[in-house]
Design a protein around this motif. Structure first.
Motif, PDB file in Angstrom:
ATOM      1  N   GLY A   5     -16.913  28.120 -35.881  1.00  0.00           N
ATOM      2  CA  GLY A   5     -15.898  29.133 -35.650  1.00  0.00           C
ATOM      3  C   GLY A   5     -15.104  29.556 -36.863  1.00  0.00           C
ATOM      4  O   GLY A   5     -14.184  30.361 -36.749  1.00  0.00           O
ATOM      5  N   ASP A   6     -15.417  29.032 -38.045  1.00  0.00           N
ATOM      6  CA  ASP A   6     -14.692  29.403 -39.253  1.00  0.00           C
ATOM      7  C   ASP A   6     -15.676  29.505 -40.415  1.00  0.00           C
ATOM      8  O   ASP A   6     -16.119  28.486 -40.954  1.00  0.00           O
ATOM      9  CB  ASP A   6     -13.607  28.381 -39.573  1.00  0.00           C
ATOM     10  N   ALA A   7     -16.014  30.707 -40.790  1.00  0.00           N
ATOM     11  CA  ALA A   7     -17.026  30.948 -41.833  1.00  0.00           C
ATOM     12  C   ALA A   7     -16.576  30.503 -43.219  1.00  0.00           C
ATOM     13  O   ALA A   7     -17.382  30.510 -44.148  1.00  0.00           O
ATOM     14  CB  ALA A   7     -17.388  32.439 -41.863  1.00  0.00           C
ATOM     15  N   HIS A   8     -15.333  30.102 -43.362  1.00  0.00           N
ATOM     16  CA  HIS A   8     -14.812  29.724 -44.678  1.00  0.00           C
ATOM     17  C   HIS A   8     -14.513  28.231 -44.838  1.00  0.00           C
ATOM     18  O   HIS A   8     -14.145  27.791 -45.921  1.00  0.00           O
ATOM     19  CB  HIS A   8     -13.541  30.522 -44.992  1.00  0.00           C
ATOM     20  N   ARG A   9     -14.656  27.456 -43.767  1.00  0.00           N
ATOM     21  CA  ARG A   9     -14.352  26.027 -43.847  1.00  0.00           C
ATOM     22  C   ARG A   9     -15.627  25.201 -43.749  1.00  0.00           C
ATOM     23  O   ARG A   9     -16.497  25.477 -42.927  1.00  0.00           O
ATOM     24  CB  ARG A   9     -13.397  25.608 -42.738  1.00  0.00           C
ATOM     25  N   PHE A  10     -15.673  24.160 -44.594  1.00  0.00           N
ATOM     26  CA  PHE A  10     -16.839  23.288 -44.643  1.00  0.00           C
ATOM     27  C   PHE A  10     -16.400  21.846 -44.828  1.00  0.00           C
ATOM     28  O   PHE A  10     -15.430  21.570 -45.526  1.00  0.00           O
ATOM     29  CB  PHE A  10     -17.746  23.659 -45.833  1.00  0.00           C
ATOM     30  N   TRP A  11     -17.164  20.922 -44.191  1.00  0.00           N
ATOM     31  CA  TRP A  11     -17.013  19.507 -44.480  1.00  0.00           C
ATOM     32  C   TRP A  11     -17.968  19.203 -45.620  1.00  0.00           C
ATOM     33  O   TRP A  11     -19.144  19.565 -45.583  1.00  0.00           O
ATOM     34  CB  TRP A  11     -17.355  18.652 -43.268  1.00  0.00           C
ATOM     35  N   VAL A  12     -17.488  18.533 -46.640  1.00  0.00           N
ATOM     36  CA  VAL A  12     -18.274  18.200 -47.821  1.00  0.00           C
ATOM     37  C   VAL A  12     -18.362  16.677 -47.907  1.00  0.00           C
ATOM     38  O   VAL A  12     -17.340  15.992 -47.808  1.00  0.00           O
ATOM     39  CB  VAL A  12     -17.629  18.778 -49.102  1.00  0.00           C
ATOM     40  N   PHE A  13     -19.585  16.168 -48.082  1.00  0.00           N
ATOM     41  CA  PHE A  13     -19.827  14.728 -48.091  1.00  0.00           C
ATOM     42  C   PHE A  13     -20.142  14.240 -49.494  1.00  0.00           C
ATOM     43  O   PHE A  13     -20.859  14.889 -50.244  1.00  0.00           O
ATOM     44  CB  PHE A  13     -21.005  14.387 -47.171  1.00  0.00           C
ATOM     45  N   SER A  14     -19.614  13.063 -49.822  1.00  0.00           N
ATOM     46  CA  SER A  14     -19.918  12.403 -51.089  1.00  0.00           C
ATOM     47  C   SER A  14     -19.773  10.906 -50.874  1.00  0.00           C
ATOM     48  O   SER A  14     -18.674  10.423 -50.560  1.00  0.00           O
ATOM     49  CB  SER A  14     -18.980  12.874 -52.201  1.00  0.00           C
ATOM     50  N   GLY A  15     -20.890  10.186 -51.021  1.00  0.00           N
ATOM     51  CA  GLY A  15     -20.851   8.752 -50.780  1.00  0.00           C
ATOM     52  C   GLY A  15     -20.391   8.457 -49.371  1.00  0.00           C
ATOM     53  O   GLY A  15     -20.860   9.082 -48.423  1.00  0.00           O
ATOM     54  N   ASP A  16     -19.442   7.543 -49.225  1.00  0.00           N
ATOM     55  CA  ASP A  16     -18.972   7.163 -47.897  1.00  0.00           C
ATOM     56  C   ASP A  16     -17.700   7.917 -47.491  1.00  0.00           C
ATOM     57  O   ASP A  16     -16.945   7.466 -46.643  1.00  0.00           O
ATOM     58  CB  ASP A  16     -18.747   5.654 -47.822  1.00  0.00           C
ATOM     59  N   GLN A  17     -17.497   9.097 -48.106  1.00  0.00           N
ATOM     60  CA  GLN A  17     -16.311   9.902 -47.789  1.00  0.00           C
ATOM     61  C   GLN A  17     -16.689  11.363 -47.531  1.00  0.00           C
ATOM     62  O   GLN A  17     -17.783  11.803 -47.863  1.00  0.00           O
ATOM     63  CB  GLN A  17     -15.308   9.852 -48.941  1.00  0.00           C
ATOM     64  N   TYR A  18     -15.751  12.079 -46.966  1.00  0.00           N
ATOM     65  CA  TYR A  18     -15.906  13.515 -46.745  1.00  0.00           C
ATOM     66  C   TYR A  18     -14.548  14.160 -46.933  1.00  0.00           C
ATOM     67  O   TYR A  18     -13.511  13.488 -46.951  1.00  0.00           O
ATOM     68  CB  TYR A  18     -16.444  13.813 -45.334  1.00  0.00           C
ATOM     69  N   LEU A  19     -14.550  15.463 -47.099  1.00  0.00           N
ATOM     70  CA  LEU A  19     -13.294  16.211 -47.087  1.00  0.00           C
ATOM     71  C   LEU A  19     -13.545  17.592 -46.507  1.00  0.00           C
ATOM     72  O   LEU A  19     -14.680  18.014 -46.329  1.00  0.00           O
ATOM     73  CB  LEU A  19     -12.648  16.271 -48.473  1.00  0.00           C
ATOM     74  N   LEU A  20     -12.483  18.259 -46.181  1.00  0.00           N
ATOM     75  CA  LEU A  20     -12.526  19.598 -45.609  1.00  0.00           C
ATOM     76  C   LEU A  20     -12.080  20.583 -46.676  1.00  0.00           C
ATOM     77  O   LEU A  20     -11.038  20.384 -47.310  1.00  0.00           O
ATOM     78  CB  LEU A  20     -11.597  19.681 -44.392  1.00  0.00           C
ATOM     79  N   ARG A  32      -9.231  22.499 -51.310  1.00  0.00           N
ATOM     80  CA  ARG A  32      -9.263  21.286 -50.485  1.00  0.00           C
ATOM     81  C   ARG A  32      -8.137  21.340 -49.458  1.00  0.00           C
ATOM     82  O   ARG A  32      -6.974  21.559 -49.797  1.00  0.00           O
ATOM     83  CB  ARG A  32      -9.135  20.076 -51.396  1.00  0.00           C
ATOM     84  N   LEU A  33      -8.469  21.102 -48.195  1.00  0.00           N
ATOM     85  CA  LEU A  33      -7.484  21.136 -47.123  1.00  0.00           C
ATOM     86  C   LEU A  33      -7.027  19.744 -46.706  1.00  0.00           C
ATOM     87  O   LEU A  33      -6.141  19.612 -45.877  1.00  0.00           O
ATOM     88  CB  LEU A  33      -8.053  21.871 -45.909  1.00  0.00           C
ATOM     89  N   GLN A  34      -7.668  18.721 -47.259  1.00  0.00           N
ATOM     90  CA  GLN A  34      -7.275  17.341 -46.961  1.00  0.00           C
ATOM     91  C   GLN A  34      -7.747  16.461 -48.098  1.00  0.00           C
ATOM     92  O   GLN A  34      -8.582  16.847 -48.899  1.00  0.00           O
ATOM     93  CB  GLN A  34      -7.919  16.858 -45.660  1.00  0.00           C
ATOM     94  N   GLU A  35      -7.220  15.280 -48.171  1.00  0.00           N
ATOM     95  CA  GLU A  35      -7.682  14.298 -49.137  1.00  0.00           C
ATOM     96  C   GLU A  35      -8.961  13.657 -48.593  1.00  0.00           C
ATOM     97  O   GLU A  35      -9.205  13.706 -47.392  1.00  0.00           O
ATOM     98  CB  GLU A  35      -6.598  13.251 -49.388  1.00  0.00           C
ATOM     99  N   PRO A  36      -9.775  13.041 -49.450  1.00  0.00           N
ATOM    100  CA  PRO A  36     -10.998  12.399 -48.955  1.00  0.00           C
ATOM    101  C   PRO A  36     -10.713  11.393 -47.843  1.00  0.00           C
ATOM    102  O   PRO A  36      -9.713  10.677 -47.884  1.00  0.00           O
ATOM    103  CB  PRO A  36     -11.549  11.703 -50.201  1.00  0.00           C
ATOM    104  N   ARG A  37     -11.613  11.400 -46.861  1.00  0.00           N
ATOM    105  CA  ARG A  37     -11.492  10.526 -45.691  1.00  0.00           C
ATOM    106  C   ARG A  37     -12.789   9.725 -45.540  1.00  0.00           C
ATOM    107  O   ARG A  37     -13.841  10.163 -45.992  1.00  0.00           O
ATOM    108  CB  ARG A  37     -11.270  11.362 -44.429  1.00  0.00           C
ATOM    109  N   PRO A  38     -12.771   8.589 -44.837  1.00  0.00           N
ATOM    110  CA  PRO A  38     -13.986   7.791 -44.659  1.00  0.00           C
ATOM    111  C   PRO A  38     -14.928   8.410 -43.616  1.00  0.00           C
ATOM    112  O   PRO A  38     -14.479   9.033 -42.643  1.00  0.00           O
ATOM    113  CB  PRO A  38     -13.452   6.449 -44.168  1.00  0.00           C
ATOM    114  N   LEU A  39     -16.224   8.219 -43.826  1.00  0.00           N
ATOM    115  CA  LEU A  39     -17.210   8.733 -42.868  1.00  0.00           C
ATOM    116  C   LEU A  39     -17.062   8.106 -41.490  1.00  0.00           C
ATOM    117  O   LEU A  39     -17.552   8.665 -40.505  1.00  0.00           O
ATOM    118  CB  LEU A  39     -18.633   8.487 -43.374  1.00  0.00           C
ATOM    119  N   THR A  40     -16.385   6.992 -41.404  1.00  0.00           N
ATOM    120  CA  THR A  40     -16.182   6.369 -40.098  1.00  0.00           C
ATOM    121  C   THR A  40     -15.365   7.262 -39.161  1.00  0.00           C
ATOM    122  O   THR A  40     -15.363   7.034 -37.947  1.00  0.00           O
ATOM    123  CB  THR A  40     -15.518   4.991 -40.237  1.00  0.00           C
TER     124      THR A  40
END
Length: 169
Positions: A5-20, A32-40
């Motif tokens: 529903g948002d053509a401009h937002r993406f989750w990006v993965f790196s190692g065991d973390q992701y960010l929006l 960046r809309l958030q700081e890196p978070r754990p994949l859990t």
């Protein structure tokens, strides 16, 4: 991985973390809309699968099914439906060995061992460029992963015109 529903937002993965992130056509967007978070955080999908909490290598949309993606990590993949948040994403199937894609990756140890990136072919929802190590290939997939399979044998990245060194002479 696009946010539904948002053509401009993406989750990006790196190692065991992701960010929006929020991007625009010129790369700027809101960043960046958030700081890196754990994949859990993806506890109903990739965060709960053995091997996947350590990282996501690549994602590829399932043709014809909005919000459904193949997610690759190491030598395995799973099918995930994304939602508005990581916790609302759900695992549809897997994890399963990439080697099960016999028509697509069969006999290609480099690709069944790890897929580094996937790029859609513009104008064709079923064709993708798939990258592993220093090689790439063109594939045709359907919603059940079968499709026509591999459309060419692997080529070295140096054959990809955009990845050739820039010459000034």
């Amino acid at each position: 991985l696009p946010v539904p529903g948002d053509a401009h937002r993406f989750w990006v993965f790196s190692g065991d973390q992701y960010l929006l992130v929020h991007v625009a056509g010129d790369r700027s967007g809101k960043g960046r809309l958030q700081e890196p978070r754990p994949l859990t955080d993806w506890s109903n999908s990739i965060g709960a699968a053995v091997g996947f909490p350590h990282g996501v290598d690549a994602v590829m949309p399932v043709p014809g099914v909005q919000g459904r993606f193949w997610v690759f990590a190491g030598s395995e993949y799973m099918v995930v439906e994304v939602g508005a948040s990581p916790a609302s994403a759900r695992r549809v199937s897997g994890p399963s060995p990439i080697a099960q894609w016999r028509k697509t990756f069969g006999g290609l140890e480099r690709f069944t061992g790890k897929i580094d990136a996937v790029l859609p072919v513009p104008g064709d929802a079923h064709r993708f460029w798939v990258f592993s190590g220093d090689q790439y290939l063109l594939v045709h997939v359907a919603g059940d992963r079968s499709g026509k399979g591999r459309l060419q044998e692997p080529h070295p990245l140096t054959d990809w015109p955009s990845l050739r060194p820039f010459r000034t002479d």
